[in-house]
Design a protein around this motif. Structure first.
Motif, mmCIF file in Angstrom:
data_model
loop_
_atom_site.group_PDB
_atom_site.id
_atom_site.type_symbol
_atom_site.label_atom_id
_atom_site.label_comp_id
_atom_site.label_asym_id
_atom_site.label_seq_id
_atom_site.Cartn_x
_atom_site.Cartn_y
_atom_site.Cartn_z
ATOM 1 N N LYS A 116 0.856 -1.278 0.093
ATOM 2 C CA LYS A 116 0.161 0.140 -0.026
ATOM 3 C C LYS A 116 0.669 1.295 0.080
ATOM 4 C CE LYS A 116 -4.235 -2.096 2.462
ATOM 5 N NZ LYS A 116 -4.742 -1.853 3.456
ATOM 6 N N GLU A 117 1.946 1.261 0.755
ATOM 7 C CA GLU A 117 2.750 2.424 0.763
ATOM 8 C C GLU A 117 3.356 2.685 -0.487
ATOM 9 O OE1 GLU A 117 4.790 5.659 2.463
ATOM 10 O OE2 GLU A 117 3.125 4.444 3.057
ATOM 11 N N GLY A 118 3.941 1.585 -1.167
ATOM 12 C CA GLY A 118 4.642 1.831 -2.549
ATOM 13 C C GLY A 118 3.583 2.181 -3.448
ATOM 14 N N ARG A 119 2.334 2.051 -3.335
ATOM 15 C CA ARG A 119 1.144 2.342 -4.303
ATOM 16 C C ARG A 119 0.945 3.716 -3.949
ATOM 17 N NH1 ARG A 119 -3.370 -2.396 -4.512
ATOM 18 N NH2 ARG A 119 -2.097 -4.125 -5.775
ATOM 19 N N ARG A 120 0.802 4.161 -2.823
ATOM 20 C CA ARG A 120 0.770 5.508 -2.535
ATOM 21 C C ARG A 120 1.757 6.309 -3.288
ATOM 22 N NH1 ARG A 120 2.388 9.283 0.495
ATOM 23 N NH2 ARG A 120 4.250 8.069 1.489
ATOM 24 N N VAL A 121 3.076 5.948 -2.866
ATOM 25 C CA VAL A 121 4.264 7.036 -3.558
ATOM 26 C C VAL A 121 4.062 6.848 -5.082
ATOM 27 C CG1 VAL A 121 6.775 7.193 -3.723
ATOM 28 C CG2 VAL A 121 5.493 6.322 -1.587
ATOM 29 N N VAL A 122 3.897 5.836 -5.647
ATOM 30 C CA VAL A 122 3.950 5.793 -6.973
ATOM 31 C C VAL A 122 2.581 6.446 -7.678
ATOM 32 C CG1 VAL A 122 3.484 4.473 -9.128
ATOM 33 C CG2 VAL A 122 5.128 3.577 -7.306
ATOM 34 N N ASN A 123 1.405 6.255 -7.218
ATOM 35 C CA ASN A 123 0.180 7.019 -7.680
ATOM 36 C C ASN A 123 0.258 8.666 -7.464
ATOM 37 O OD1 ASN A 123 -1.160 4.672 -8.736
ATOM 38 N ND2 ASN A 123 -1.825 4.240 -6.679
ATOM 39 N N ASN A 124 0.645 8.924 -6.205
ATOM 40 C CA ASN A 124 0.868 10.419 -5.954
ATOM 41 C C ASN A 124 1.884 10.949 -6.615
ATOM 42 O OD1 ASN A 124 -1.404 10.263 -4.168
ATOM 43 N ND2 ASN A 124 -0.017 10.228 -2.495
ATOM 44 N N ALA A 125 3.019 10.607 -6.810
ATOM 45 C CA ALA A 125 4.218 10.772 -7.799
ATOM 46 C C ALA A 125 3.693 10.981 -9.151
ATOM 47 C CB ALA A 125 5.432 10.127 -7.732
ATOM 48 N N THR A 126 3.045 10.268 -9.854
ATOM 49 C CA THR A 126 2.458 10.031 -11.171
ATOM 50 C C THR A 126 1.533 11.214 -11.353
ATOM 51 O OG1 THR A 126 2.722 7.857 -11.303
ATOM 52 C CG2 THR A 126 1.480 8.625 -12.953
ATOM 53 N N ARG A 127 0.415 11.423 -10.178
ATOM 54 C CA ARG A 127 -0.222 12.471 -10.471
ATOM 55 C C ARG A 127 0.400 13.855 -10.291
ATOM 56 N NH1 ARG A 127 -2.520 15.317 -6.488
ATOM 57 N NH2 ARG A 127 -1.715 13.626 -5.017
ATOM 58 N N VAL A 128 1.190 13.915 -9.724
ATOM 59 C CA VAL A 128 1.863 15.308 -9.294
ATOM 60 C C VAL A 128 2.749 15.595 -10.536
ATOM 61 C CG1 VAL A 128 3.525 16.485 -8.010
ATOM 62 C CG2 VAL A 128 1.887 15.277 -6.882
ATOM 63 N N ALA A 129 3.462 14.726 -11.027
ATOM 64 C CA ALA A 129 4.338 14.666 -12.112
ATOM 65 C C ALA A 129 3.619 15.219 -13.513
ATOM 66 C CB ALA A 129 5.049 13.770 -12.568
ATOM 67 N N GLY A 130 2.462 14.639 -13.495
ATOM 68 C CA GLY A 130 1.575 15.111 -14.701
ATOM 69 C C GLY A 130 1.184 16.522 -14.789
ATOM 70 N N VAL A 131 1.295 17.231 -13.608
ATOM 71 C CA VAL A 131 1.238 18.743 -13.600
ATOM 72 C C VAL A 131 2.444 19.513 -13.690
ATOM 73 C CG1 VAL A 131 0.319 20.679 -11.926
ATOM 74 C CG2 VAL A 131 -0.706 18.390 -12.100
ATOM 75 N N PHE A 132 3.746 19.036 -13.060
ATOM 76 C CA PHE A 132 4.789 19.753 -13.299
ATOM 77 C C PHE A 132 5.494 19.438 -14.558
ATOM 78 C CE2 PHE A 132 4.753 19.330 -8.746
ATOM 79 C CZ PHE A 132 5.573 20.462 -8.184
ATOM 80 N N PHE A 133 5.155 18.658 -15.414
ATOM 81 C CA PHE A 133 5.451 18.545 -16.700
ATOM 82 C C PHE A 133 5.168 19.187 -17.729
ATOM 83 C CE2 PHE A 133 7.878 14.068 -17.668
ATOM 84 C CZ PHE A 133 8.648 14.260 -16.577
ATOM 85 N N ILE A 134 3.856 19.709 -17.388
ATOM 86 C CA ILE A 134 3.254 20.969 -18.475
ATOM 87 C C ILE A 134 4.116 21.920 -18.556
ATOM 88 C CG2 ILE A 134 1.219 22.551 -18.626
ATOM 89 C CD1 ILE A 134 -0.403 20.461 -16.732
ATOM 90 N N LYS A 135 4.781 22.557 -17.463
ATOM 91 C CA LYS A 135 5.628 23.786 -17.656
ATOM 92 C C LYS A 135 7.048 23.404 -18.457
ATOM 93 C CE LYS A 135 8.661 24.843 -14.326
ATOM 94 N NZ LYS A 135 9.276 25.418 -13.247
ATOM 95 N N THR A 136 7.621 22.028 -18.101
ATOM 96 C CA THR A 136 8.872 21.491 -18.725
ATOM 97 C C THR A 136 8.288 21.869 -20.601
ATOM 98 O OG1 THR A 136 9.283 20.370 -16.954
ATOM 99 C CG2 THR A 136 10.334 19.972 -19.150
#
Length: 323
Positions: A116-136
């Motif tokens: 569950k901890e691994g899923r939390r980290v991967v899912n949240n990192a993927t969700r956040v990266a989708g926003v940060f990559f916009i500017k890049t």
């Protein structure tokens, strides 16, 4: 161990196919044979170190992500081959050194929480990266366009800093620790690009639209920059709203604070940000451009799944197995 003992332990552990068991002592090391057996049986006994490795490889070949647990040197070949290797504290030092996870109290009941901890980290990192990559992405595309069209880059660092702080960092920081135990599906990079690319292209579209409309609508350069900046902010905030679904109380509050905070910062510090207060006519025009950019974004989101490499994987694309 004896097949009867192994089958009984599998039944106590709650394995549904506990009676689909096989004694491997009479089976050779033929990879093709073991690959067939790995699909037919769920419990194996009298398994040699090489057979353990071949079982892991057979499951991986079928698209499974395989975890392997062990405590002795006879497990090392399979542990090295597995996607996730798990050792217990009471095992040999060699196994503990090479494993990715070591259960310090030798308690396997901790594994569900680890997953569950691994899923939390991967899912949240993927969700956040989708926003940060916009500017890049839009920064690279705008830089290329400005070079080709011999135009100055429309934004200055302090303007981008406000978007980074209010729209990207603030919501991401407060939601990264949220529980998200959904099964991880798809590849990280393709998922992030699928989420970020439509927003970035919509921003580039708004830039080109304002550039081509400037002369016809008698828009000054500082007004054009402000209109572009508003479109960037609207698209970026829309991406945050989209990534926050399904909304809960915390995410709703964060989205409201993000929107209100950004608008307040524009009103209070427009001189510092080099933002021009627009006339009513330009505000209407900016709203129309922002809506058209949102429409472009929505069309791209419908088209991207048809592009190879960006197609979302179905929920059963990768099955998680424990061997």
């Amino acid at each position: 161990d004896h097949i009867t003992a192994v089958s009984a332990i599998a039944r106590q552990a709650g394995l549904h196919n506990w009676n689909a068991c096989l004694d491997m002592s009479g089976i050779g090391d033929d990879p093709f044979v073991i690959e067939q057996l790995a699909e037919q049986y769920a419990v194996f006994s009298r398994v040699t170190p090489l057979q353990k490795k071949l079982l892991v490889q057979a499951l991986q070949k079928k698209g499974h992500a395989v975890a392997m647990s062990g405590d002795g040197v006879n497990d090392m070949l399979a542990l090295k081959e597995a996607d996730c290797s798990i050792a217990i504290a009471q095992g040999s030092d060699a196994v503990k050194q090479m494993s990715q996870i070591v259960l310090l109290d030798s308690d396997f009941s901790a594994l569900p929480m680890i997953l569950k901890e691994g899923r939390r980290v991967v899912n949240n990192a993927t969700r956040v990266a989708g926003v940060f990559f916009i500017k890049t992405i839009y920064s690279i595309l705008l830089s290329v366009l400005c070079i080709v069209m011999n135009l100055p880059f429309p934004f200055i660092p302090i303007q981008i800093t406000l978007i980074d702080l209010a729209i990207e960092a603030f919501p991401s920081f407060l939601t990264m620790l949220e529980p998200d135990h959904r099964k991880v599906n798809g590849d990280f990079l393709s998922t992030v690009l699928r989420n970020a690319l439509p927003n970035a292209i919509a921003i580039v579209y708004s830039f080109l639209a304002i550039e081509f409309m400037s002369d016809g609508f008698s828009i000054r350069y500082d007004e054009a920059v402000t209109m572009m900046y508003v479109c960037v902010a609207v698209i970026s905030m829309l991406a945050v709203y989209h990534s926050s679904r399904p909304l809960n109380r915390l995410r709703t509050l964060i989205c409201i604070c993000m929107t209100a905070g950004f608008i307040l910062a524009i009103l209070l510090f427009h001189n510092l940000l080099h933002i021009t207060l627009l006339s009513f006519r330009l505000l209407i025009l900016t709203a129309i451009l922002a809506l058209s950019a949102i429409l472009v974004r929505q069309i791209l989101m419908l088209l991207l799944p048809w592009i190879p490499g960006l197609r979302p994987q179905p929920n059963n694309a990768r099955q998680h197995s424990l061997s």
